[in-house]
Scaffold this motif. Structure first.
Motif, PDB file in Angstrom:
ATOM      1  N   GLU A 106      12.094  -1.041   5.250  1.00 42.37           N
ATOM      2  CA  GLU A 106      11.642  -2.418   5.386  1.00 42.37           C
ATOM      3  C   GLU A 106      10.157  -2.521   5.043  1.00 42.37           C
ATOM      4  N   VAL A 107       9.844  -3.348   4.042  1.00 46.59           N
ATOM      5  CA  VAL A 107       8.454  -3.515   3.633  1.00 46.59           C
ATOM      6  C   VAL A 107       7.633  -4.139   4.758  1.00 46.59           C
ATOM      7  N   GLU A 108       8.268  -5.010   5.537  1.00 43.49           N
ATOM      8  CA  GLU A 108       7.561  -5.686   6.630  1.00 43.49           C
ATOM      9  C   GLU A 108       7.090  -4.705   7.707  1.00 43.49           C
ATOM     10  N   SER A 109       7.757  -3.564   7.799  1.00 40.58           N
ATOM     11  CA  SER A 109       7.395  -2.582   8.829  1.00 40.58           C
ATOM     12  C   SER A 109       6.505  -1.468   8.281  1.00 40.58           C
ATOM     13  N   THR A 110       5.924  -1.689   7.102  1.00 43.90           N
ATOM     14  CA  THR A 110       5.099  -0.653   6.474  1.00 43.90           C
ATOM     15  C   THR A 110       3.952  -0.224   7.371  1.00 43.90           C
ATOM     16  N   SER A 134      -4.276   1.443  -0.360  1.00 43.09           N
ATOM     17  CA  SER A 134      -3.835   2.778   0.063  1.00 43.09           C
ATOM     18  C   SER A 134      -4.973   3.797  -0.039  1.00 43.09           C
ATOM     19  N   SER A 135      -5.846   3.625  -1.026  1.00 48.89           N
ATOM     20  CA  SER A 135      -6.990   4.532  -1.166  1.00 48.89           C
ATOM     21  C   SER A 135      -7.996   4.326  -0.040  1.00 48.89           C
ATOM     22  N   ILE A 172       3.323  -1.108  -0.475  1.00 51.69           N
ATOM     23  CA  ILE A 172       2.418  -2.232  -0.732  1.00 51.69           C
ATOM     24  C   ILE A 172       2.668  -2.812  -2.120  1.00 51.69           C
ATOM     25  N   ALA A 173       2.912  -1.927  -3.098  1.00 48.64           N
ATOM     26  CA  ALA A 173       3.127  -2.378  -4.481  1.00 48.64           C
ATOM     27  C   ALA A 173       4.415  -3.171  -4.639  1.00 48.64           C
ATOM     28  N   SER A 174       5.349  -3.024  -3.706  1.00 49.77           N
ATOM     29  CA  SER A 174       6.596  -3.784  -3.809  1.00 49.77           C
ATOM     30  C   SER A 174       6.379  -5.270  -3.552  1.00 49.77           C
ATOM     31  N   GLY A 175       5.244  -5.616  -2.933  1.00 48.30           N
ATOM     32  CA  GLY A 175       4.962  -7.021  -2.667  1.00 48.30           C
ATOM     33  C   GLY A 175       3.644  -7.507  -3.225  1.00 48.30           C
ATOM     34  N   ARG A 176       2.860  -6.598  -3.811  1.00 45.84           N
ATOM     35  CA  ARG A 176       1.565  -6.951  -4.385  1.00 45.84           C
ATOM     36  C   ARG A 176       1.428  -6.343  -5.776  1.00 45.84           C
ATOM     37  N   LYS A 177       0.328  -6.678  -6.449  1.00 43.57           N
ATOM     38  CA  LYS A 177       0.040  -6.056  -7.732  1.00 43.57           C
ATOM     39  C   LYS A 177      -0.321  -4.594  -7.504  1.00 43.57           C
ATOM     40  N   PHE A 178      -0.007  -3.764  -8.491  1.00 42.59           N
ATOM     41  CA  PHE A 178      -0.153  -2.325  -8.293  1.00 42.59           C
ATOM     42  C   PHE A 178      -1.602  -1.924  -8.039  1.00 42.59           C
TER      43      PHE A 178
END
Length: 269
Positions: free
Chosen positions: A42-46, A214-215, A201-207
């Motif tokens: 689940e992306v929401e639980s990232t 993430s960095s 994060i990339a699944s819902g935002r620009k890479f």
């Protein structure tokens, strides 16, 4: 009537053929990143999953446990062999714990192994090429930032006496140190910060936003204010390599080679 029916069927076949993409067309990667938008959790639980890893695994295993291990073994906390072996054990435990966390939070557990190997799009990208370019860019950027920092702040002593002592103490401590920093640590950090966090994060935002976020988390996790910019740059390069290749092995390779170069530099300095 039969002629009209035949003509209609021929027309439908021709339209179906035109609408159907050529074989393999869906494998052509578009843009810089080839990361999958379909993640097995689940992306929401990232962030809740990351917080669980960070505060339950990373922080406790990074601080306070080494002295306890030394006391249990009746050894000095500064003993190079004990220090290296304990760090290797703790990071291995952290990696196993995080993989277990991913397994139990995944929606489709069967997709986890394939997910980290790469997507269909990543087959079009050469991970060895990505790794080679990543190593070159990483070394260049680290060198440039080091020179810039020396001019703005002043020269900094890069010698790490504890690490150097471990590397020079004995073949066992040296081998353990290389195993830790060139295999276990890259595998752990790339799985957490690129394989899981960046991809989620990339699944819902620009890479590029995912790489930056993430960095930043990767930099914070090292708890080193003076080296935070350098860790952020390292994270950006590793994230870019992973995003372009779509395979975790590429960023792990870059991370491993970079750490090996640092260890060699420390041992001969």
């Amino acid at each position: 009537m039969e002629e009209k029916r035949g003509s209609l069927q021929d027309l439908l076949r021709s339209q179906t053929w035109r609408q159907r993409p050529p074989r393999g067309a869906h494998l052509n990667p578009t843009g810089f990143s080839v990361l999958s938008k379909d993640v097995p959790w689940e992306v929401e639980s990232t962030w809740s999953t990351f917080a669980a890893y960070f505060f339950i695994l990373h922080v406790p295993l990074s601080f306070g446990i080494l002295p306890t291990i030394a006391r249990l073994l009746h050894q000095s906390v500064h003993d190079p062999v004990i220090t290296a072996a304990s760090a290797l054990t703790l990071q291995g435990t952290e990696l196993a714990g995080f993989l277990t966390l991913l397994y139990y939070t995944a929606n489709n557990r069967n997709k986890l192994p394939c997910f980290f190997i790469g997507t269909s799009y990543s087959e079009q990208r050469n991970w060895l090429k990505a790794s080679a370019l990543g190593i070159g860019f990483l070394l260049l950027l680290v060198l440039l930032t080091s020179i810039l920092a020396d001019r703005l702040i002043g020269p900094k002593d890069i010698d790490n006496p504890i690490l150097k002592e471990i590397l020079l103490y004995s073949p066992i401590s040296k081998s353990t140190c290389f195993l830790l920093y060139c295999f276990v640590t890259p595998l752990l950090e790339e799985t957490v910060y690129r394989g899981f966090l960046l991809t989620s994060i990339a699944s819902g935002r620009k890479f590029w936003q995912a790489i930056g976020i993430s960095s930043f988390a990767f930099s914070l996790a090292h708890f080193s204010l003076e080296n935070s910019l350098q860790f952020f740059i390292i994270g950006c390069v590793l994230g870019s390599v992973y995003s372009w290749s779509g395979k975790l092995v590429s960023s792990v390779t870059v991370h491993s080679v970079y750490n090996a170069i640092i260890l060699l530099f420390v041992s001969i300095s």
